[in-house]
Design an enzyme around this catalytic site. Structure first.
Site, PDB file in Angstrom:
ATOM      1  N   ASP A  17       0.857  -1.188   0.000  1.00 56.10           N
ATOM      2  CA  ASP A  17       0.000   0.000   0.000  1.00 56.10           C
ATOM      3  C   ASP A  17       0.896   1.242   0.000  1.00 56.10           C
ATOM      4  O   ASP A  17       1.744   1.385  -0.879  1.00 56.10           O
ATOM      5  CB  ASP A  17      -0.958  -0.062   1.198  1.00 56.10           C
ATOM      6  CG  ASP A  17      -1.968   1.069   1.232  1.00 56.10           C
ATOM      7  OD1 ASP A  17      -2.928   1.034   0.443  1.00 56.10           O
ATOM      8  OD2 ASP A  17      -1.792   1.990   2.046  1.00 56.10           O
ATOM      9  N   HIS A  53      -6.801  -6.648  -0.991  1.00 57.61           N
ATOM     10  CA  HIS A  53      -5.789  -5.610  -0.841  1.00 57.61           C
ATOM     11  C   HIS A  53      -4.732  -5.937   0.215  1.00 57.61           C
ATOM     12  O   HIS A  53      -3.788  -5.174   0.378  1.00 57.61           O
ATOM     13  CB  HIS A  53      -6.485  -4.284  -0.469  1.00 57.61           C
ATOM     14  CG  HIS A  53      -5.574  -3.101  -0.486  1.00 57.61           C
ATOM     15  ND1 HIS A  53      -4.951  -2.650  -1.630  1.00 57.61           N
ATOM     16  CD2 HIS A  53      -5.172  -2.260   0.515  1.00 57.61           C
ATOM     17  CE1 HIS A  53      -4.220  -1.587  -1.350  1.00 57.61           C
ATOM     18  NE2 HIS A  53      -4.336  -1.333  -0.054  1.00 57.61           N
TER      19      HIS A  53
END
Length: 348
Positions: free
Chosen positions: A125, A327
């Site tokens: 991320d 994610h």
């Protein structure tokens, strides 16, 4: 300067006798270092070439708990840190102290404090563009990169605020929203629900209609963009969720949001990176069900970045799509995440 354990973990223990509960943070070796004018908290395991793991939003060093010991056992010195503003690391007040030069400076200072000459950097991320920028700013210190879920991009020709206006117009965009005081108030009003909702709605565990939307129309609320499940998904134990909630309750969410609030400053002070590339060996991995790579309201946000990844990373050795994963690959599929990391490390 390396410091002893904090008051959170005050007693030296024989960790070999502790149960192998990877979700128990007290079973890891906690350290502190004074670098770049702040105090950083990190965990450390193993001996060998240095590997530094960098988390994103809203996570902690703890994101890498499944990988730390496995990578260390393969013959590496593994360090996973709380980035500035997170967990037990310092939380500077000004948003200007979260620009890319500062966070890269933290990593540089940490490498030096560990008496190492270089490191392989692993980022997820926010951690992905951070390690990419570290590789461009200090190529002498970075031997290779593993990046996950957020492909780094070249420095844009215009500042982020202007770019958002052009691309999103009247739409609400999460990075723009996270830059506002309202985001902090809303998130902290029910922190546990926010964290649970984001962890679930960005994962591969949720249904299509429950996935997080990174852009939303006028008249909608941010809280409508993600789904709060009745219980934590299978990949996230109650103990793990409790640890995240405990840490963000102590720090508040504002320091973590400062990374978004400093995006314009980062653009202003990094003109010297115009045209720079990541020349080191690198790999990129992402989940096939990651909502951040999916178009929303007709806008494909990550597609162009993925397509251009080989341009900004000419040393790229592979792009891995992880089936069924969202994610958070380090938590959702820890075995495959570890395999990707170890395969890359062994190739250097």
């Amino acid at each position: 300067m390396i410091m002893p354990e904090s008051e959170t973990f005050p007693h030296a223990v024989d960790r070999s006798s502790l149960p192998a509960n990877v979700d128990d943070p007290s079973t890891f070796n906690h350290r502190f270092a004074d670098v770049n004018g702040i105090r950083l908290h990190y965990v450390e395991e193993g001996e060998g070439p240095l590997v530094i793991m960098v988390h994103g939003f809203p996570f902690l060093w703890y994101l890498w708990r499944h990988q730390i010991r496995s990578v260390a056992a393969a013959g590496y010195r593994v360090v996973a840190l709380d980035m500035r503003g997170y967990g037990q690391s310092a939380q500077p007040e000004s948003a200007n102290l979260y620009d890319m030069s500062q966070v890269v400076g933290d990593i540089v200072g940490l490498i030096n404090s560990l008496d190492e000459k270089s490191a392989v950097l692993i980022g997820h991320d926010w951690g992905s563009p951070i390690v990419a920028n570290a590789a461009m700013m200090r190529p002498d210190l970075v031997r290779g990169l593993v990046m996950m879920c957020a492909p780094p991009t070249a420095r844009p020709p215009i500042n982020p605020l202007s770019a958002w206006e052009r691309i999103y117009g009247n739409l609400n965009f999460y990075q723009r929203y996270f830059s506002t005081p309202e985001a902090e108030i809303e998130i902290m009003s029910d922190l546990r629900s926010f964290l649970l909702g984001i962890y679930y709605s960005t994962s591969g565990s949720c249904q299509e209609n429950e996935r997080w939307r990174w852009a939303w129309k006028q008249g909608e609320e941010f809280s409508e963009t993600y789904t709060i499940p009745d219980r934590a998904p299978d990949f996230l134990s109650v103990q793990a969720l409790d640890y995240y909630v405990e840490n963000f309750t102590k720090t508040g969410i504002k320091p973590a949001l400062n990374y978004y609030r400093s995006l314009e400053r980062t653009w202003e002070i990094t003109s010297y990176l115009e045209g720079a590339v990541v020349s080191q060996p690198a790999v990129f991995a992402y989940g096939e069900n990651d909502p951040s790579i999916r178009p929303v309201l007709g806008i494909d946000r990550q597609g162009p970045a993925l397509s251009a990844l080989k341009d900004i990373c000419p040393g790229l050795r592979g792009i891995f799509e992880m089936p069924g994963v969202g994610h958070t690959p380090p938590e959702e599929d820890p075995t495959e995440t570890t395999r990707i990391i170890l395969d890359f490390l062994s190739s250097l």
